[in-house]
Design a protein around this motif. Structure first.
Motif, mmCIF file in Angstrom:
data_model
loop_
_atom_site.group_PDB
_atom_site.id
_atom_site.type_symbol
_atom_site.label_atom_id
_atom_site.label_comp_id
_atom_site.label_asym_id
_atom_site.label_seq_id
_atom_site.Cartn_x
_atom_site.Cartn_y
_atom_site.Cartn_z
ATOM 1 N N GLN A 184 8.258 -0.614 -11.561
ATOM 2 C CA GLN A 184 9.126 -0.820 -10.341
ATOM 3 C C GLN A 184 7.837 -0.997 -9.323
ATOM 4 N N VAL A 185 6.945 -0.088 -9.107
ATOM 5 C CA VAL A 185 6.090 -0.274 -8.239
ATOM 6 C C VAL A 185 5.248 -1.678 -8.026
ATOM 7 N N TRP A 186 5.117 -2.182 -9.199
ATOM 8 C CA TRP A 186 4.524 -3.770 -9.073
ATOM 9 C C TRP A 186 5.421 -4.683 -8.879
ATOM 10 N N ASN A 187 6.765 -4.233 -9.255
ATOM 11 C CA ASN A 187 7.964 -5.526 -8.745
ATOM 12 C C ASN A 187 7.863 -5.444 -7.399
ATOM 13 N N ASN A 188 7.779 -4.091 -6.712
ATOM 14 C CA ASN A 188 7.948 -4.076 -5.403
ATOM 15 C C ASN A 188 6.826 -4.698 -4.503
ATOM 16 N N ALA A 189 5.409 -4.449 -5.113
ATOM 17 C CA ALA A 189 4.247 -5.128 -4.546
ATOM 18 C C ALA A 189 4.412 -6.402 -4.395
ATOM 19 N N LYS A 190 5.054 -7.071 -5.638
ATOM 20 C CA LYS A 190 5.171 -8.550 -5.827
ATOM 21 C C LYS A 190 5.901 -8.986 -4.912
ATOM 22 N N GLY B 271 1.011 -1.240 0.065
ATOM 23 C CA GLY B 271 -0.017 0.090 0.084
ATOM 24 C C GLY B 271 0.753 1.181 0.080
ATOM 25 N N HIS B 272 1.933 1.175 0.875
ATOM 26 C CA HIS B 272 2.818 2.386 0.865
ATOM 27 C C HIS B 272 3.460 2.757 -0.635
ATOM 28 N N HIS B 273 4.043 1.530 -1.373
ATOM 29 C CA HIS B 273 4.335 1.861 -2.682
ATOM 30 C C HIS B 273 3.445 2.287 -3.613
ATOM 31 N N MET B 274 2.253 1.974 -3.601
ATOM 32 C CA MET B 274 0.993 2.496 -4.191
ATOM 33 C C MET B 274 0.736 3.804 -4.091
ATOM 34 N N ASP B 275 1.021 4.293 -2.768
ATOM 35 C CA ASP B 275 0.565 5.801 -2.561
ATOM 36 C C ASP B 275 1.599 6.634 -2.958
ATOM 37 N N ALA B 276 2.890 6.156 -2.895
ATOM 38 C CA ALA B 276 4.201 7.027 -3.360
ATOM 39 C C ALA B 276 3.993 7.277 -4.750
#
Length: 439
Positions: free
Chosen positions: A427-433, A269-274
């Motif tokens: 990158q944001v979806w790699n981090n979420a993964k 969630g933090h990655h998505m917010d950023a």
């Protein structure tokens, strides 16, 4: 700005810079490569301020003023940091300065001012000319205008320009005392020259056409993101970022009810917010690139103005030569007593008889005087035209080098920004993964 040699001025020096860093880089580049004034003086438009007062017809109005700050370059090199000299100017005063420069230096592609009212607005930014974001962009544009003029090999030495930067009171009176308004060519006069000039210079005709084409393609480029279906597509792209903000909110709420999965969901969630929050910086950066394109949209007008002035100069030369030829023909007809072409004068002579020798002699003397004056005028017009062509072409070549460099750098930087945007999305979806994998 480039001088008349091969040096250029970069709008963006480092393609990873933010718009504010690019603005500082422009100043530094102009100091390094500029001519006289910027080697002696630092110039900036430090801030904008909204004011209310009465106009010329005694009506209340709200307007914006801009703070111009100047300080000697020597002070900075010596390690001292004195308080800069400062004064306030309205946008209309910048317009007056530019109009003066256009009339006084007709052979120069005079730098344009930023737009008075927002056009080709991208995304959801306000088109209100009193909107704080728009005023800030115009402040940057006005500073860029001053830096362009101050680094120009000819304009930078103008005394009126220097007093614009240093004398708050009495500046307008000084400008009007130059009488520049009386020297301004009327639009009708320039239009007449365009259609009646018989021997236009091919180089200037081609350059004028290029100015038309340049304005057209830049307008189309700006419209790609500002009008119709394209604007709706841009808005949908904007919405994609906001969708990630919704993902972030949902993941955070979900994490509150999970034990084993909570940490992973919250991190995702933090990655998505950023990622969602980064859209505002992207919008600001895109407007910065749009303003760079708009500068050359308006530069196209300045380029065409030089070409129109050449047409007028050439037309005046042709008219002087034509008048001289006519006077010489009249002298020949009087001296030989023959009329080579049909004329009202020839018909009058046949109807009412020939002139007396005394009358013919008087007219011959008058024609001789007029021919001498005409030959001197043609010589002057020839010299004026030759000098204009020489000076104008030097400045056009300087402008072309500057334009090629500036637009190349701006387009490369815009491409890098778009690549960066795509990489951030991946990158944001790699981090979420990875967050999900650790749950």
């Amino acid at each position: 700005m480039a001088d008349s040699g091969s040096e250029d001025i970069a709008v963006i020096g480092n393609t990873d810079l933010t718009p504010s860093e690019s603005e500082n880089n422009l100043k530094n580049t102009m100091v390094e490569k500029g001519t006289s004034l910027l080697k002696r003086m630092e110039i900036s438009v430090a801030e904008a301020e909204k004011r209310t007062g009465k106009n010329a017809v005694n009506m209340q109005e709200t307007y914006t003023v801009y703070l111009i700050e100047t300080r000697p370059v020597d002070a900075a090199s010596e390690g001292t940091n004195p308080v800069p000299d400062s004064l306030w100017r309205r946008y209309s005063e910048f317009e007056l300065l530019r109009n003066y420069l256009l009339v006084t230096y007709p052979f120069v592609v005079v730098p344009p001012l930023p737009e008075k009212r927002a056009e080709f607005v991208w995304h959801k930014l306000s088109a209100d000319n009193m909107d704080p974001d728009f005023v800030e962009r115009r402040r940057v544009g006005l500073e860029n205008f001053l830096l362009r003029v101050a680094s120009h090999p000819v304009l930078s030495s103008d005394k009126i320009f220097y007093s614009f930067l240093t004398e708050e009171n009495g500046w307008k009176e000084t400008v009007f005392e130059t009488g520049f308004q009386a020297k301004a060519d009327s639009r009708l006069k320039a239009l007449n020259a365009t259609f009646r000039v018989k021997n236009p210079d091919k180089r200037f005709a081609e350059m004028k056409h290029y100015g038309d084409e340049l304005q057209s393609v830049i307008s189309q480029l700006l419209r790609v993101r500002a009008v119709g279906e394209n604007k709706r597509a841009a808005d949908r792209l904007y919405g994609v970022y906001k969708v990630h903000g919704n993902y972030g909110r949902v993941f955070s709420e979900w994490s509150a009810i999970e034990k084993e999965m909570g940490d992973g969901l919250q991190s995702a969630g933090h990655h998505m917010d950023a990622y969602a929050a980064s859209v505002d910086d992207i919008l600001e950066e895109e407007e910065h690139y749009a303003d760079q394109l708009k500068e050359y949209l308006f530069y196209a007008d300045a380029l065409r103005a030089v070409c129109r002035k050449h047409e007028l100069t050439q037309y005046e030369l042709e008219m002087a030569a034509q008048d001289l030829t006519s006077k010489k023909q009249q002298r020949e007809e009087l001296a030989t007593g023959t009329v080579r072409t049909f004329s009202l004068k020839g018909m009058t002579s046949k109807l009412f008889g020939q002139e007396t020798p005394e009358q013919r002699e008087a007219k011959l003397k008058m024609l001789e005087t007029q021919i001498e004056e005409g030959e001197e005028l043609v010589k002057e017009r020839n010299e004026e035209c030759d000098e204009f062509v020489k000076s104008a072409w030097v400045d056009i070549e300087r402008f072309k080098e500057q334009k090629d460099h500036d637009l190349r750098e701006a387009l490369i930087s815009y491409a890098i920004m778009q690549i960066s945007m795509c990489k951030k999305g991946i990158q944001v979806w790699n981090n979420a993964k990875e967050c999900f994998s650790k749950m």
